[in-house]
Design an enzyme around this catalytic site. Structure first.
Site, PDB file in Angstrom:
ATOM      1  N   SER A  51      74.210  73.663  96.426  1.00  0.00           N
ATOM      2  CA  SER A  51      74.861  74.955  96.635  1.00  0.00           C
ATOM      3  C   SER A  51      74.148  76.043  95.830  1.00  0.00           C
ATOM      4  O   SER A  51      72.981  76.343  96.075  1.00  0.00           O
ATOM      5  CB  SER A  51      76.345  74.844  96.308  1.00  0.00           C
ATOM      6  OG  SER A  51      77.043  76.006  96.676  1.00  0.00           O
TER       7      SER A  51
ATOM      8  N   HIS B 198      81.142  71.385 102.723  1.00  0.00           N
ATOM      9  CA  HIS B 198      80.263  71.767 101.634  1.00  0.00           C
ATOM     10  C   HIS B 198      79.953  70.615 100.683  1.00  0.00           C
ATOM     11  O   HIS B 198      79.035  70.720  99.865  1.00  0.00           O
ATOM     12  CB  HIS B 198      80.869  72.941 100.865  1.00  0.00           C
ATOM     13  CG  HIS B 198      79.892  73.638  99.976  1.00  0.00           C
ATOM     14  ND1 HIS B 198      78.690  74.142 100.438  1.00  0.00           N
ATOM     15  CD2 HIS B 198      79.931  73.910  98.631  1.00  0.00           C
ATOM     16  CE1 HIS B 198      78.035  74.694  99.433  1.00  0.00           C
ATOM     17  NE2 HIS B 198      78.754  74.569  98.334  1.00  0.00           N
TER      18      HIS B 198
END
Length: 340
Positions: free
Chosen positions: A186, A301
């Site tokens: 991320s 995610h």
């Protein structure tokens, strides 16, 4: 968890025309030259973690403006010669944590440096890395901190910290400077891409579900923070859209990725509402070096998790034990993506 962005076929065909500042290279050259003028030497202090197979050092390295950046340097306890090294950057809101927590790469036989992210995470007994330039006017979070001017932006400082930490780690006697791989998930993936673009001679880069890519699109389509911080800011400051998006283009890892040449292993999750897959694919397609990709069609995610870490272990082992071909600087041919 349904698809909220483009389909895989659409992402594979995507070739976004991103708006690049004319002085992007000059901006980063000046930023890094200024940071390198601060010659504070690194400090490494051995700490007792209770682990006998890994030696861990509390590292204090020079970052932006020479400011101290903390991290952990893990080494296999029996290391006797310079090692390949994995430098890891952390996800949004995370600090380096406790000294014993992340030792997988050292257990695999590599040096492993974890960079604390300025102003993020929580304090440890050894201290953390404060952000020295908090700016008023931002919404909660980091993405709009200094967003009116790229020279003031938070991620200018973070990217500079990361480049300077990699430079310091490459100079450590336990590290082979030709075998340094950068990685992150991320936010860490976006930082890794920026470092790969701004640091010549890296052995590889592994960005996972990377943040800070194709930011102009991301702030319009992401359903969850942190990109929504920018949308919230612009909902309050309706007359600043052009200024804000121009500032963020200087920090856009998809733009910087075109300058990277090290081999790369990307991971992208197709149901990611935090870092929409189309924005990650923008960085993948623009990436300037040889590249490989793992796509996780039914993950958000969290991405590939432990399954992808296994892919990385294999990729790094092959990367650092295979001689680099003489034509390594030739235009890269991307591999077909592997679906998980």
């Amino acid at each position: 968890m349904p698809l909220t962005d483009l389909t895989l076929a659409e992402c594979l065909a995507l070739r976004p025309d991103l708006e690049e500042p004319a002085d992007l290279d000059a901006f980063w050259d000046s930023t890094l030259d200024t940071a390198r003028a601060h010659g504070t030497p690194p400090r490494y202090t051995l700490v007792d973690t209770g682990l006998v197979q890994v030696a861990t050092y509390d590292a204090v390295l020079p970052g932006f403006a020479g400011e101290p950046v903390r991290g952990w340097l893990h080494l296999p306890a029996d290391a006797r010669e310079p090692l390949g090294c994995v430098v890891e950057f952390l996800g949004y809101g995370r600090g380096r944590g406790l000294a014993h927590e992340q030792v997988l790469w050292a257990n695999a036989g590599y040096a492993h440096f974890i960079m604390d992210t300025r102003g993020q995470g929580w304090s440890t007994a050894a201290g953390d890395t404060p952000d020295t330039a908090p700016l008023a006017g931002s919404v909660p979070g980091f993405l709009t901190r200094g967003v009116e001017n790229p020279r003031d932006h938070y991620y200018r400082r973070v990217f500079t910290d990361a480049v300077r930490c990699v430079e310091a780690v490459r100079a450590h006697p336990a590290v082979d400077p030709e075998k340094v791989v950068v990685t992150g998930v991320s936010q860490g993936g976006g930082i890794a891409l920026a470092v790969a673009a701004l640091t010549p001679g890296l052995a590889g880069v592994m960005p996972d579900v990377p943040f800070l890519c194709d930011i102009r699109r991301a702030v319009r389509v992401a359903g969850l923070p942190p990109y929504t911080e920018v949308a919230e800011y612009l909902s309050l400051h309706r007359d600043r859209t052009g200024t804000v998006l121009t500032t963020l283009s200087y920090l856009d890892a998809a733009l910087l990725a075109a300058r990277a040449t090290a081999p790369a292993l990307f991971s992208i999750a197709m149901m990611d509402e935090v870092c929409p897959p189309s924005t990650c694919f923008a960085a993948y397609h623009r990436y300037g070096g040889p590249k490989d990709l793992r796509v996780y069609e039914f993950n958000g995610h969290e991405g590939g998790g432990g399954h992808h870490r296994r892919e990385q272990l294999t990729w790094v082992r092959e990367l650092l034990t295979t001689p680099r071909p003489a034509d390594a600087d030739a235009p890269p041919t991307p591999h077909a993506p592997q679906l998980a």
